[in-house]
Scaffold this motif. Structure first.
Motif, PDB file in Angstrom:
ATOM      1  N   THR A  99      33.874  -1.784 -11.767  1.00 17.26           N
ATOM      2  CA  THR A  99      32.486  -1.552 -11.395  1.00 17.26           C
ATOM      3  C   THR A  99      32.334  -0.149 -10.820  1.00 17.26           C
ATOM      4  O   THR A  99      33.205   0.341 -10.116  1.00 17.26           O
ATOM      5  CB  THR A  99      32.051  -2.588 -10.336  1.00 17.26           C
ATOM      6  OG1 THR A  99      32.117  -3.876 -10.931  1.00 17.26           O
ATOM      7  CG2 THR A  99      30.673  -2.339  -9.855  1.00 17.26           C
TER       8      THR A  99
ATOM      9  N   SER B  23      31.102   2.481  -8.252  1.00 16.88           N
ATOM     10  CA  SER B  23      30.754   2.465  -6.833  1.00 16.88           C
ATOM     11  C   SER B  23      30.334   3.872  -6.411  1.00 16.88           C
ATOM     12  O   SER B  23      30.654   4.857  -7.067  1.00 16.88           O
ATOM     13  CB  SER B  23      31.931   1.980  -5.986  1.00 16.88           C
ATOM     14  OG  SER B  23      33.013   2.878  -6.080  1.00 16.88           O
ATOM     15  N   PHE B  24      29.612   3.931  -5.298  1.00 18.90           N
ATOM     16  CA  PHE B  24      29.047   5.198  -4.826  1.00 18.90           C
ATOM     17  C   PHE B  24      29.305   5.375  -3.321  1.00 18.90           C
ATOM     18  O   PHE B  24      28.374   5.389  -2.519  1.00 18.90           O
ATOM     19  CB  PHE B  24      27.537   5.238  -5.106  1.00 18.90           C
ATOM     20  CG  PHE B  24      27.225   5.147  -6.561  1.00 18.90           C
ATOM     21  CD1 PHE B  24      27.095   6.285  -7.334  1.00 18.90           C
ATOM     22  CD2 PHE B  24      27.083   3.916  -7.182  1.00 18.90           C
ATOM     23  CE1 PHE B  24      26.818   6.211  -8.682  1.00 18.90           C
ATOM     24  CE2 PHE B  24      26.794   3.818  -8.532  1.00 18.90           C
ATOM     25  CZ  PHE B  24      26.670   4.972  -9.290  1.00 18.90           C
ATOM     26  N   PRO B  25      30.581   5.532  -2.926  1.00 17.59           N
ATOM     27  CA  PRO B  25      30.881   5.659  -1.504  1.00 17.59           C
ATOM     28  C   PRO B  25      30.478   7.009  -0.914  1.00 17.59           C
ATOM     29  O   PRO B  25      30.294   7.136   0.290  1.00 17.59           O
ATOM     30  CB  PRO B  25      32.399   5.466  -1.444  1.00 17.59           C
ATOM     31  CG  PRO B  25      32.879   5.925  -2.783  1.00 17.59           C
ATOM     32  CD  PRO B  25      31.778   5.536  -3.754  1.00 17.59           C
TER      33      PRO B  25
ATOM     34  N   GLY C  30      29.742   8.943  -8.812  1.00 16.50           N
ATOM     35  CA  GLY C  30      30.164   7.556  -8.751  1.00 16.50           C
ATOM     36  C   GLY C  30      31.653   7.490  -9.032  1.00 16.50           C
ATOM     37  O   GLY C  30      32.252   8.478  -9.487  1.00 16.50           O
ATOM     38  N   TYR C  31      32.248   6.335  -8.775  1.00 14.40           N
ATOM     39  CA  TYR C  31      33.676   6.162  -9.017  1.00 14.40           C
ATOM     40  C   TYR C  31      33.921   4.830  -9.700  1.00 14.40           C
ATOM     41  O   TYR C  31      33.383   3.803  -9.297  1.00 14.40           O
ATOM     42  CB  TYR C  31      34.460   6.212  -7.692  1.00 14.40           C
ATOM     43  CG  TYR C  31      34.359   7.561  -7.042  1.00 14.40           C
ATOM     44  CD1 TYR C  31      35.243   8.577  -7.371  1.00 14.40           C
ATOM     45  CD2 TYR C  31      33.348   7.833  -6.142  1.00 14.40           C
ATOM     46  CE1 TYR C  31      35.132   9.833  -6.797  1.00 14.40           C
ATOM     47  CE2 TYR C  31      33.226   9.087  -5.560  1.00 14.40           C
ATOM     48  CZ  TYR C  31      34.121  10.073  -5.889  1.00 14.40           C
ATOM     49  OH  TYR C  31      33.994  11.316  -5.331  1.00 14.40           O
ATOM     50  N   ASP C  32      34.715   4.883 -10.759  1.00 14.34           N
ATOM     51  CA  ASP C  32      35.189   3.687 -11.447  1.00 14.34           C
ATOM     52  C   ASP C  32      36.665   3.599 -11.127  1.00 14.34           C
ATOM     53  O   ASP C  32      37.486   4.262 -11.765  1.00 14.34           O
ATOM     54  CB  ASP C  32      34.947   3.820 -12.951  1.00 14.34           C
ATOM     55  CG  ASP C  32      35.339   2.557 -13.712  1.00 14.34           C
ATOM     56  OD1 ASP C  32      35.883   1.629 -13.091  1.00 14.34           O
ATOM     57  OD2 ASP C  32      35.109   2.518 -14.934  1.00 14.34           O
TER      58      ASP C  32
ATOM     59  N   ASP D 284      21.415   1.702  -8.968  1.00 17.08           N
ATOM     60  CA  ASP D 284      21.358   0.529  -9.836  1.00 17.08           C
ATOM     61  C   ASP D 284      21.226   0.947 -11.300  1.00 17.08           C
ATOM     62  O   ASP D 284      21.914   0.420 -12.176  1.00 17.08           O
ATOM     63  CB  ASP D 284      20.198  -0.371  -9.413  1.00 17.08           C
ATOM     64  CG  ASP D 284      20.156  -1.664 -10.198  1.00 17.08           C
ATOM     65  OD1 ASP D 284      21.190  -2.359 -10.246  1.00 17.08           O
ATOM     66  OD2 ASP D 284      19.089  -1.972 -10.770  1.00 17.08           O
TER      67      ASP D 284
ATOM     68  N   THR E 167      24.502   2.428 -12.560  1.00 12.88           N
ATOM     69  CA  THR E 167      25.486   1.367 -12.788  1.00 12.88           C
ATOM     70  C   THR E 167      25.216   0.658 -14.111  1.00 12.88           C
ATOM     71  O   THR E 167      26.136   0.437 -14.905  1.00 12.88           O
ATOM     72  CB  THR E 167      25.477   0.366 -11.616  1.00 12.88           C
ATOM     73  OG1 THR E 167      25.780   1.074 -10.410  1.00 12.88           O
ATOM     74  CG2 THR E 167      26.493  -0.738 -11.828  1.00 12.88           C
TER      75      THR E 167
END
Length: 88
Positions: free
Chosen positions: A2, A4-6, A23-25, A66, A69
């Motif tokens: 998934t 993610s966006f830390p 973002g990071y996968d 969203d 993603t």
């Protein structure tokens, strides 16, 4: 995996008229962009600039994340470019 966006960092790219965020996968970085047209939709300004676009991004962050993603999950690449069509 998934997306993610830390990292909350974002920057405005005047040349391409878009805001960049990351973002990071897993451990892979995914460059994400949202066009100024998306951000300008709710603005009453005739000529918004960097500050206004970044403020609009911050207000719309949850919706943008969203959309990024969904776009990434449907077509995984190392870059995601969101335009008005991603915000039906």
């Amino acid at each position: 995996m998934t997306l993610s966006f830390p990292n909350k960092a974002r920057s405005y790219d005047e040349t391409h008229r878009r805001v960049r965020f990351t973002g990071y996968d897993g451990m892979f970085e995914v460059k994400c962009f949202v066009t100024a047209d998306v951000l300008a939709r709710g603005m009453a300004l005739t000529s918004p600039g960097e500050r206004e676009y970044l403020e609009a991004f911050d207000k719309m962050r949850a919706i943008i994340v969203d959309a990024a993603t969904r776009a990434y999950n449907s077509n995984p690449h190392d870059a995601v470019v969101l335009d008005v069509s991603n915000f039906g």
